[in-house]
Design an enzyme around this catalytic site. Structure first.
Site, mmCIF file in Angstrom:
data_model
loop_
_atom_site.group_PDB
_atom_site.id
_atom_site.type_symbol
_atom_site.label_atom_id
_atom_site.label_comp_id
_atom_site.label_asym_id
_atom_site.label_seq_id
_atom_site.Cartn_x
_atom_site.Cartn_y
_atom_site.Cartn_z
ATOM 1 N N GLU A 215 0.889 -1.171 0.000
ATOM 2 C CA GLU A 215 0.000 0.000 0.000
ATOM 3 C C GLU A 215 0.919 1.211 0.000
ATOM 4 O O GLU A 215 1.504 1.532 1.033
ATOM 5 C CB GLU A 215 -0.900 -0.013 1.244
ATOM 6 C CG GLU A 215 -1.853 -1.202 1.324
ATOM 7 C CD GLU A 215 -3.041 -1.078 0.378
ATOM 8 O OE1 GLU A 215 -3.367 0.064 -0.016
ATOM 9 O OE2 GLU A 215 -3.642 -2.108 0.020
ATOM 10 N N CYS A 249 -2.059 9.645 2.749
ATOM 11 C CA CYS A 249 -1.597 9.063 1.475
ATOM 12 C C CYS A 249 -2.539 9.398 0.330
ATOM 13 O O CYS A 249 -2.102 9.535 -0.807
ATOM 14 C CB CYS A 249 -1.452 7.556 1.618
ATOM 15 S SG CYS A 249 -2.955 6.740 2.121
#
Ligand code: NAD
Length: 459
Positions: A215, A249
């Site tokens: 991720e 993010c």
């Protein structure tokens, strides 16, 4: 309860492997009981978690609850509700060759799993994958980020108060500790962090054929078309960008806006900042701080690469950088993931210009499109591949256990949350059960004239 090696030097995988191989994490009742226990301990520790998030990141309680604790508790309860159904063998029609047998897919635990997390959502990004790994019947080692030490400490206490050390264990330490851990014989590695470290992990895991999920990060664009509700666009972009001071993010990294609506957009952005944070020349009460000095300095250097039109305030003593909007961005501001409260804005005349700008960079983790036209929405969705996307919003695609969360190419490999976590942390095993009351001779040699028959059957 005492951890068997919370320091990397004393860490041994053997007791965890033995625990898994003994089948202790496998039964539905065990998985459900420990998911329940994890949720209960998290509730008990709520105020310590919120305090730790404040100490590490200056995170305010509302954000700490909404984006960390709340998401984890919701995920746990979703997994609890669906787990038994997912664990059942999923029957499929047997093929002609398998008849009169039965065929099914059984989701098996992968084994002993390593989960490594970053510092920006230091609780959620470790506990949410943990919940999925437990639901899938695995044994887990957690490596929290060394840059959020207060949260890492609370996580260690929560884990030690909930699980035997050979079932779930925390190993604290820096990048070297993490790198040493990665070299061990895991059955699965789940990593959240930078693309740079993701690449190192992928290389190490691939060499040993260990499956993994990455991720990662990247530059997620927000596109604002002239027909969008400009006020709403400004408010939602401001919220998504300055939550956690831009250290998210999936924060909109930069804005691409149709030239003719730039002025009203800037006006609404200024209004939104004023409404959300008040006077930004000093650190507002409800606004996070930059994680550490080196990140603070990197962001100040990036600020030099554009013309500040809103904000631009900073304070090295409190590691504060205000919401800042930059025009005419260039250099690293357009190449590097910003991961802080700087919002560069670029204008375009025709959509093709926006698309070709985005295509200079690797596929983003998130794409945000602001437009009233369903044609334009679809156009951008088709032209810009991304991990996830929102239409007329930012960040919201992360907040559901029913949707997969993950990147694409450099922004990530794999996905999780809800069913997707269960699937990620499981091996889909094909099982065929063939009865013995009949033993059809067709498959066995000598084949003689069976070729003609098999051709007809398999056509
Ligand atoms: P990072 O990659 O520097 O560190 C993440 C973790 O990896 C830390 O626990 C660290 O100790 C460990 N690590 C460092 N070097 C390692 C090595 N050589 N081998 C193994 N592990 C190592 O990332 P960061 O600075 O903590 O976080 C910021 C990055 O994370 C940004 O790029 C951001 O976009 C990304 N991120 C992605 C998501 C997502 O869900 N896709 C979420 C949050 C953050």
């Amino acid at each position: 309860m005492e951890a068997i090696g919370s320091q990397a030097g004393t860490f041994s995988l053997a007791p965890l492997k033995a625990f898994f191989q003994g089948g202790a994490s496998r039964a539905a009742e065990v998985r459900l009981r420990y998911l329940e226990a994890l949720g209960e301990t998290i509730k008990k520790y709520e105020s310590s978690i919120l305090q730790a998030l404040k100490d590490d990141l200056g995170k305010v309680a509302f954000e700490g609850y909404a984006t960390e604790i709340g998401l984890v508790l919701e995920e746990i309860s979703y997994l609890q509700r669906h787990l038994k159904k997912w664990m059942r063998p999923q029957r499929v029609w047997p093929s002609l060759a398998q008849l009169p047998g039965q065929a099914a897919v059984q989701y098996e635990p992968r084994g002993v799993v390593l989960i490594i997390s970053p510092w920006n959502y230091p609780f959620q990004l470790l506990m949410l994958p943990l919940a999925g790994a437990l639901a899938a019947g695995n044994v887990v080692v957690l490596k929290p980020s060394e840059l959020a030490p207060a949260t890492a400490q609370v996580i260690q206490e929560i884990i030690e108060n909930t699980f035997p050390p050979e079932y779930v264990q925390v190993v604290q330490g820096d990048a070297q500790v993490a790198a040493d851990l990665v070299e061990k014989e895991w059955d699965y590695i789940f990593f959240t962090g930078s693309t740079r470290v993701g690449r190192i992990i992928a290389e190490s895991a691939s060499r040993r054929l260990i499956p993994y999920t990455l991720e990662l990060g990247g530059k997620s664009p927000a596109i604002v078309e002239a027909d969008a509700d400009i006020r709403i666009a400004a408010r939602r972009i401001a919220w998504g960008k300055w939550l956690n001071a831009g250290q998210t993010c999936i924060a909109p990294d930069y804005v691409l806006i149709q030239e003719k609506v730039l002025e009203p957009f800037l006006q609404y952005l200024k209004e939104a900042i004023q409404t959300f944070y008040g006077d930004i020349s000093r650190p507002p009460a409800e606004y996070a701080r930059i994680i550490q000095k080196s990140h603070f300095e990197r962001l100040l250097r990036l600020m030099q690469e554009g013309e500040v039109t809103i904000g631009g305030y900073s304070d090295p003593d409190t590691l504060y950088i205000s919401p800042t909007v930059l025009l005419s961005p260039q250099g690293a501001l357009l190449e590097e993931e910003i991961f802080g409260p700087l919002l560069p804005i670029l204008t375009y005349k025709a959509p093709e210009e926006a698309i070709s700008f985005i295509h200079r960079l690797p596929p983003p983790l998130a794409l945000y499109v602001f437009s009233d036209s369903s044609y334009a929405q679809q156009y951008y969705l088709e032209k810009v591949p991304s991990g996830g996307a929102c239409i007329n919003d930012t960040l919201m695609h992360i907040s559901s256990s029913r949707l997969p969360f993950g990147g694409i190419r450099e922004s990530g490999i794999g996905r999780y949350h809800g069913w997707y976590s269960f699937e990620t942390f499981s091996h889909a095993r094909a099982i065929v059960k063939t009865p013995t009351w009949i033993d059809l001779p067709l498959r066995y040699p000598p084949y003689g004239r069976k070729l003609g028959l098999i051709r007809k059957l398999l056509r």
